[in-house]
Design a protein around this motif. Structure first.
Motif, mmCIF file in Angstrom:
data_model
loop_
_atom_site.group_PDB
_atom_site.id
_atom_site.type_symbol
_atom_site.label_atom_id
_atom_site.label_comp_id
_atom_site.label_asym_id
_atom_site.label_seq_id
_atom_site.Cartn_x
_atom_site.Cartn_y
_atom_site.Cartn_z
ATOM 1 N N ASP A 218 0.806 -1.287 -0.075
ATOM 2 C CA ASP A 218 0.100 0.188 -0.007
ATOM 3 C C ASP A 218 0.895 1.257 0.061
ATOM 4 O O ASP A 218 0.614 2.283 -0.616
ATOM 5 C CB ASP A 218 -0.813 0.208 1.087
ATOM 6 C CG ASP A 218 -2.285 -0.724 1.154
ATOM 7 O OD1 ASP A 218 -2.408 -1.547 0.095
ATOM 8 O OD2 ASP A 218 -2.823 -1.164 2.045
ATOM 9 N N LYS A 221 1.857 2.240 -3.424
ATOM 10 C CA LYS A 221 0.659 2.958 -4.073
ATOM 11 C C LYS A 221 0.301 4.212 -3.698
ATOM 12 O O LYS A 221 0.192 5.290 -4.563
ATOM 13 C CB LYS A 221 -0.594 1.883 -3.850
ATOM 14 C CG LYS A 221 -1.737 2.130 -4.964
ATOM 15 C CD LYS A 221 -2.824 1.148 -4.683
ATOM 16 C CE LYS A 221 -4.013 1.466 -5.290
ATOM 17 N NZ LYS A 221 -5.088 0.668 -4.730
ATOM 18 N N PHE A 222 0.389 4.347 -2.207
ATOM 19 C CA PHE A 222 0.320 5.735 -1.656
ATOM 20 C C PHE A 222 1.281 6.840 -1.995
ATOM 21 O O PHE A 222 0.965 7.937 -2.472
ATOM 22 C CB PHE A 222 0.275 5.675 -0.178
ATOM 23 C CG PHE A 222 -0.190 7.107 0.631
ATOM 24 C CD1 PHE A 222 -1.221 7.572 0.006
ATOM 25 C CD2 PHE A 222 0.581 7.453 1.666
ATOM 26 C CE1 PHE A 222 -1.602 8.880 0.621
ATOM 27 C CE2 PHE A 222 0.030 8.315 2.503
ATOM 28 C CZ PHE A 222 -0.895 9.089 1.843
ATOM 29 N N ARG A 224 2.986 6.724 -5.112
ATOM 30 C CA ARG A 224 2.796 7.134 -6.221
ATOM 31 C C ARG A 224 1.353 8.003 -6.472
ATOM 32 O O ARG A 224 1.469 9.154 -7.161
ATOM 33 C CB ARG A 224 1.983 5.953 -7.144
ATOM 34 C CG ARG A 224 3.275 5.042 -7.646
ATOM 35 C CD ARG A 224 2.807 4.350 -8.798
ATOM 36 N NE ARG A 224 4.067 3.385 -9.255
ATOM 37 C CZ ARG A 224 3.920 2.228 -9.076
ATOM 38 N NH1 ARG A 224 2.658 1.446 -8.651
ATOM 39 N NH2 ARG A 224 5.184 1.475 -9.095
ATOM 40 N N ALA A 225 0.455 7.997 -5.386
ATOM 41 C CA ALA A 225 -0.771 8.727 -5.457
ATOM 42 C C ALA A 225 -0.445 9.899 -4.956
ATOM 43 O O ALA A 225 -0.946 10.868 -5.222
ATOM 44 C CB ALA A 225 -1.761 8.059 -4.583
ATOM 45 N N ARG A 226 0.851 10.325 -4.372
ATOM 46 C CA ARG A 226 1.080 11.458 -4.029
ATOM 47 C C ARG A 226 1.867 12.147 -5.040
ATOM 48 O O ARG A 226 2.396 13.319 -4.987
ATOM 49 C CB ARG A 226 2.025 11.405 -2.607
ATOM 50 C CG ARG A 226 1.383 10.945 -1.494
ATOM 51 C CD ARG A 226 2.051 11.447 -0.010
ATOM 52 N NE ARG A 226 3.537 11.062 -0.191
ATOM 53 C CZ ARG A 226 3.723 9.795 0.242
ATOM 54 N NH1 ARG A 226 3.067 9.007 0.698
ATOM 55 N NH2 ARG A 226 5.065 9.634 0.601
ATOM 56 N N ASN B 51 -9.406 5.043 -8.309
ATOM 57 C CA ASN B 51 -7.999 4.854 -8.971
ATOM 58 C C ASN B 51 -7.885 5.341 -10.527
ATOM 59 O O ASN B 51 -6.694 6.181 -10.931
ATOM 60 C CB ASN B 51 -7.792 3.171 -9.202
ATOM 61 C CG ASN B 51 -7.384 2.560 -7.927
ATOM 62 O OD1 ASN B 51 -7.058 3.370 -6.853
ATOM 63 N ND2 ASN B 51 -7.356 1.241 -7.739
ATOM 64 N N ILE B 54 -6.793 9.184 -10.736
ATOM 65 C CA ILE B 54 -5.526 9.620 -10.433
ATOM 66 C C ILE B 54 -4.562 8.831 -11.608
ATOM 67 O O ILE B 54 -3.483 8.991 -11.278
ATOM 68 C CB ILE B 54 -5.058 9.314 -9.029
ATOM 69 C CG1 ILE B 54 -5.433 7.987 -8.749
ATOM 70 C CG2 ILE B 54 -5.866 10.397 -8.131
ATOM 71 C CD1 ILE B 54 -4.448 7.836 -7.169
ATOM 72 N N LEU B 56 -3.882 5.766 -11.831
ATOM 73 C CA LEU B 56 -3.294 4.681 -11.335
ATOM 74 C C LEU B 56 -4.091 3.337 -11.366
ATOM 75 O O LEU B 56 -4.439 2.677 -10.398
ATOM 76 C CB LEU B 56 -2.995 5.029 -10.013
ATOM 77 C CG LEU B 56 -1.708 5.855 -9.812
ATOM 78 C CD1 LEU B 56 -1.510 6.300 -8.294
ATOM 79 C CD2 LEU B 56 -0.418 5.316 -10.338
ATOM 80 N N GLU B 58 -4.952 -0.484 -11.616
ATOM 81 C CA GLU B 58 -4.268 -1.537 -11.534
ATOM 82 C C GLU B 58 -4.223 -2.303 -13.012
ATOM 83 O O GLU B 58 -5.325 -2.423 -13.411
ATOM 84 C CB GLU B 58 -4.777 -2.628 -10.393
ATOM 85 C CG GLU B 58 -5.318 -2.006 -9.270
ATOM 86 C CD GLU B 58 -4.034 -2.246 -8.357
ATOM 87 O OE1 GLU B 58 -3.211 -3.199 -8.477
ATOM 88 O OE2 GLU B 58 -3.968 -1.367 -7.043
ATOM 89 N N MET B 93 -4.923 11.721 -2.168
ATOM 90 C CA MET B 93 -5.629 10.427 -2.123
ATOM 91 C C MET B 93 -5.356 9.919 -0.618
ATOM 92 O O MET B 93 -4.460 9.895 0.089
ATOM 93 C CB MET B 93 -4.946 9.430 -3.048
ATOM 94 C CG MET B 93 -5.587 8.031 -3.237
ATOM 95 S SD MET B 93 -6.476 7.972 -4.624
ATOM 96 C CE MET B 93 -7.458 6.665 -4.270
ATOM 97 N N PHE B 95 -5.867 6.033 1.644
ATOM 98 C CA PHE B 95 -6.093 4.834 1.496
ATOM 99 C C PHE B 95 -6.843 4.145 2.752
ATOM 100 O O PHE B 95 -6.725 4.898 3.897
ATOM 101 C CB PHE B 95 -5.053 4.058 0.870
ATOM 102 C CG PHE B 95 -4.620 4.060 -0.507
ATOM 103 C CD1 PHE B 95 -5.511 3.787 -1.541
ATOM 104 C CD2 PHE B 95 -3.540 4.813 -0.754
ATOM 105 C CE1 PHE B 95 -5.323 3.935 -2.836
ATOM 106 C CE2 PHE B 95 -3.412 5.206 -2.036
ATOM 107 C CZ PHE B 95 -4.169 4.811 -3.198
#
Lengths: 328, 576
Positions: A218, A221-222, A224-226, B51, B54, B56, B58, B93, B95
């Motif tokens: 995670d 992924k986080f 990347r999302a930033r 997802n 943004i 991203l 999968e 984002m 999570f």
């Protein structure tokens, strides 16, 4: 942390004593030491006298204590074959083995880690598949065959590299190094590649597997999302998280590089400890075998200690136990 | 001008055999200061929408149709390098799991500063300053000290605050929160939702909250979009959707949500979800296999009696006794469970409720106190053979239906194992008859016996667990959070099944949950646990209507209200 290291030290002492016991039992049970030392024409009385003088009639524990006490200061007696102190023999041969092991380990890490990262990031790329295939060959071909093939190609056909020995060496104090001469360096190339190949493929596959695992995490992924750049995500966040298992395996492998350089040293007639050990087995040279056994165990113990301490450096989660214990 | 505009979004996951359309023709929009909820059950495609926003998705997911506009600029067709600039800077984002969202090897400061400096380019010194301010804004005390710490030194709630701070780093105009509170306790959940609402209004940013939890939707969102199998089935103001839903799926979804306000006899039949074989006729306990061998000595007093149970774990072992550190997970708890009742235990994580369940069924032996089952002191029994008959009478159903079944065994063998162990069947064919009968009673059908667990969904697996528990003909069931890993509609079915079985077989049930509405629907009496202590114990309805202990009041206050739900067509329990 301090208690942890103390505990590990205690465990190490137990390991070393156990190995010493095994090494010691070689003297008693593999052949008769007196027979190994004296000629055929020595009379029975002389033999009995020698036995008494050397303390071989003393109780088992006293003899073991003497052996362990001597071993702890590096004293392993005289080699039957070379008629010289084992200490001297080892000191002569140790630099060769250590230099070879060091170069191989660095090679394995410096090539294995980047290849592992690359194959994890470009999982389906052509180059990745090529690396994976080559690594499979590296794992499955026996070391001696790789060594012989290298000798055939670069030593016999192309005549670029020397096929045996260390080349010219320079003595610095008691340490003899091949790093400082051209022929020394040239001689290092083939043995170190032969020795490194297996470790390299192992490290590459390990890094790849760990990297694939972490890339699914995670926090990646986080990150990347930033909007963090790919390079930072891969190397600052992901790679560092793969290091704990890599350190474990590398530590163990470094130990085995030193211990099992025997085959490589035989193939390239490398004047290291492995070669010394092989010859000692052939000649039933028990003091050398015992010394080798104890020394290798010592290397493993030290490397494992270093690995354990490295865990603390890499992973802050292990450090917290101390803070918790202090009631934070 | 809309802040975010999604038009006809379609996302597909191609595979070798077929193409799955995860999101089908979804159009939504969000304004500044607006909180939009996207709700749906697992597989509805709601996270995929997040997802996609943004960029991203999968792999192998691809956007096959539609447009996404952020502040009137089309963003879905930008090159990757441009998308990277939008992530974090324009769209923040959040999570689900705060425990895994942060890099465990870096301090909070390193992670904040890296992100801030990347987007705002204000230099490290100022970035550090801003990191501290942000931590203050999201309600982390002593930011100067905390900023130097690593993620594992924060509790779950605090970590989620750090995640919020990270999402806010570059003052984004839109925040997408994917199940932001699912992994948190109710009291922490309320705090985080509060924080998010305040920040959203204060900073005037748009927010999308993706969740399966109607309570969260009711609590925080202005508008809500309901998704089902990739389609947007309904979309509108939250009060309207919750109070008067138009679409039948929304109706059945909402009716499946356990009601906090009144107790119902059973959950309304949920249509629109996975097919479950309709149950055979009710079990007649006097003639059925499950009733045989029930010649238990009926207890004089309560079936289960716990006397002053204390459980101690050593959290830090040491050679010297004074250096050891202990955790008392259960402290001096006494309670009775009467024959035939459903007793609820409620509390937040770490309150010791699961530990207590494990002590009752003998997985842990307590430091002090005794467990008395049907007038026999189980803690005094040491030998396995003496304990086995009692083990047979109590069975456990665990939370996670994915790890509580052996993946390498067929369902038939899973259910058969306790039958063989307790020697309850004399021949193979008799055992097989029993197993098929059990599977039919839990709504799976006989052909389920030959399959492996992975061929079933979470709800179906939980039915297998129930069948396995029933296979020993127990009189006492321990259900440890049996439905908290399931979707609400599945949860409603499983809870209905448990209610039916309890009524038919006269089972006594210890029902453990963190979810107060579920407890209200299921239990006759409830005990509230906090930090290992039992702080209140009462009849369910009395406890909910008139809580005595401060902690109970606090928990009830935090319970999502879901006001405005209609009672039409529902059968109220006579307890009310």
């Amino acid at each position: 942390m301090f208690t942890f290291i103390l505990k590990r030290l205690l465990q190490s002492v137990v390991v070393m004593l156990t190995v010493a016991l095994i090494a010691f039992s070689l003297f008693r049970y593999v052949g008769d030491p007196i027979n190994n030392m004296v000629g055929q024409d020595t009379s029975l009385e002389e033999r009995a006298e020698l036995r008494e003088r050397l303390g071989l009639n003393d109780p088992f524990f006293l003899q073991f204590y003497r052996f362990a006490a001597d071993a702890s200061v590096g004293e392993f007696g005289f080699s039957y074959q070379h008629r010289r102190p084992v200490k001297e023999l080892i000191a002569e041969r140790l630099p060769a083995t250590l230099e070879l092991a060091l170069v191989s380990a660095i090679l394995a890490l410096a090539i294995g880690i980047p290849m592992g990262v690359y194959t994890a990031l470009r999982r389906n790329g052509f180059l990745s598949r090529t690396f994976m295939t080559i690594s499979l060959i590296g794992v499955s071909l026996p070391t001696f065959l790789i060594g012989i093939l290298l000798i055939l190609l670069f030593g016999v056909i192309l005549r670029w590299l020397p096929t045996f020995g260390r080349g010219d060496i320079i003595e610095i104090g008691w340490w003899s190094t091949g790093f400082l001469t051209a022929s020394g360096l040239k001689s290092l190339i083939m043995p170190s590649i032969t020795l490194a190949l297996f470790q390299m493929t192992l490290i590459m596959r390990l890094v790849r597997a760990e990297m694939l695992e972490v890339l699914r995490a995670d926090f990646v992924k986080f990150a990347r999302a930033r909007g963090l750049p790919t390079r930072s995500v891969h190397f600052r966040h992901a790679l560092k998280n793969t290091l704990v298992p890599v350190i474990t395996i590398t530590g163990l492998q470094l130990g085995s590089i030193i211990a099992f350089a025997i085959i490589t040293e035989s193939v390239f007639q490398w004047p290291g400890m492995g070669l010394l050990f092989i010859q000692a087995i052939g000649e039933v040279d028990i003091p050398v075998m015992a010394a080798y056994l104890v020394l290798i165990a010592f290397f493993f113990v030290v490397i494992n200690m270093v690995v354990d301490i490295l865990y603390f450096v890499v992973d802050p989660r292990l450090r917290i136990d101390k803070a918790l214990a202090n009631g934070q | 001008m809309k802040l975010l505009e999604i038009q006809n979004l379609e996302i597909q996951f191609p595979s070798r055999k077929s193409t799955l359309t995860a999101v089908d023709n979804v159009s939504l929009s969000v304004d500044r200061g607006d909180i939009l909820g996207i709700v749906g059950e697992s597989g509805a495609g709601k996270s995929t929408v997040g997802n996609a926003l943004i960029g991203l998705l999968e792999p192998p997911g691809i956007m096959t149709n539609g447009k996404i506009y952020l502040e009137d600029q089309r963003i879905d067709d930008l090159p990757e390098s441009e998308k990277q600039k939008i992530r974090g800077k324009k769209i923040g984002m959040i999570f689900q799991d705060p425990l895994t969202s942060l890099n465990p090897l870096q301090t909070i400061e390193t992670q904040l500063v890296e992100t801030i400096d990347l987007h705002l380019q204000i230099g490290e010194e100022k970035a550090r300053q801003r990191a501290m301010e942000l931590l203050g804004q999201v309600g982390i005390p002593d930011p100067e000290i905390r900023v130097k710490q690593y993620p594992h030194q924060f509790s779950g709630g605090m970590r989620q605050r750090v995640v919020v701070a990270l999402a806010l780093c570059a003052e984004p105009t839109l925040i997408i929160a994917d199940e932001p509170t699912t992994a948190l306790d109710v009291s922490i959940q309320a705090q985080i939702l509060d924080l998010m609402r305040v920040l959203c209004k204060q900073k005037n940013v748009g927010m999308i909250i993706i969740t399966h939890d109607m309570g969260v939707i009711a609590d925080i969102t202005d508008r809500v979009a309901v998704m089902y199998h990739g389609n947007l089935v309904e979309h509108g103001h939250t009060a309207k959707i919750l109070g008067d839903p138009d679409h039948p799926y929304t109706q059945s979804l909402i009716s499946a949500v356990p009601r906090p306000d009144v107790k119902l006899v059973r959950f309304p039949q949920v249509t629109y979800i996975e097919d479950i074989e309709t149950k055979k006729e009710d079990i007649d306990i006097s003639s059925h296999w499950l009733g045989q061998g029930q010649n238990f000595k009926s207890a004089d007093g309560p079936l289960i009696k716990l006397n002053n149970i204390t459980m101690r774990f050593t959290t830090k072992p040491a050679i010297l006794k004074k250096n050891r550190i202990y955790l008392d997970a259960v402290k001096n708890v006494s309670l009775d469970i009467k024959e035939g009742e459903v007793f609820g235990l409620v509390g937040e994580s770490g309150s010791g409720k699961s530990t207590l369940a494990r002590i009752i069924c003998g997985l842990y032996s307590p430091l002090l106190g005794e467990v008395i089952f049907s007038d026999t002191n189980l803690t005094a029994l040491k030998r396995q053979e003496e304990l086995d008959p009692f083990r047979r009478q109590m069975q456990m159903i665990f939370q996670d239906p994915f790890s509580s079944l052996n993946p390498r065994m067929r369902v038939h063998d899973i259910v058969a194992e306790p039958i063989w162990f307790h020697k309850l069947a004399s021949s193979k064919s008799e055992a097989s008859d029993i197993i098929i009968d059990l599977l039919e009673h839990v709504g799976l059908g006989s052909q389920a016996a030959t399959k492996y667990p992975h061929e079933f969904s979470g709800g179906q697996r939980q039915r297998i667990s129930i069948a396995r528990a029933l296979a020993t003909r127990p009189r006492f069931l321990i259900c440890d959070e049996p439905t908290s890993a399931l979707d609400v509609s599945i949860q409603a079915q499983i809870l209905n099944l448990l209610k039916d079985l309890q009524a038919e077989l006269g089972l006594t049930i210890l029902f453990i949950s963190h979810d107060l509405p579920v407890i209200r629907q299921m239990c006759d009496r409830v005990g509230v646990m906090k930090d290992g202590e039992l702080c209140e114990l009462n009849e369910t309805e009395l406890l909910f209507d008139n809580p005595q202990h401060d902690y109970t009041k606090h928990l009830l206050d935090l319970m999502p209200r879901l006001d405005g739900l209609s009672l039409e067509g529902l059968e109220l329990s006579s307890d009310n």
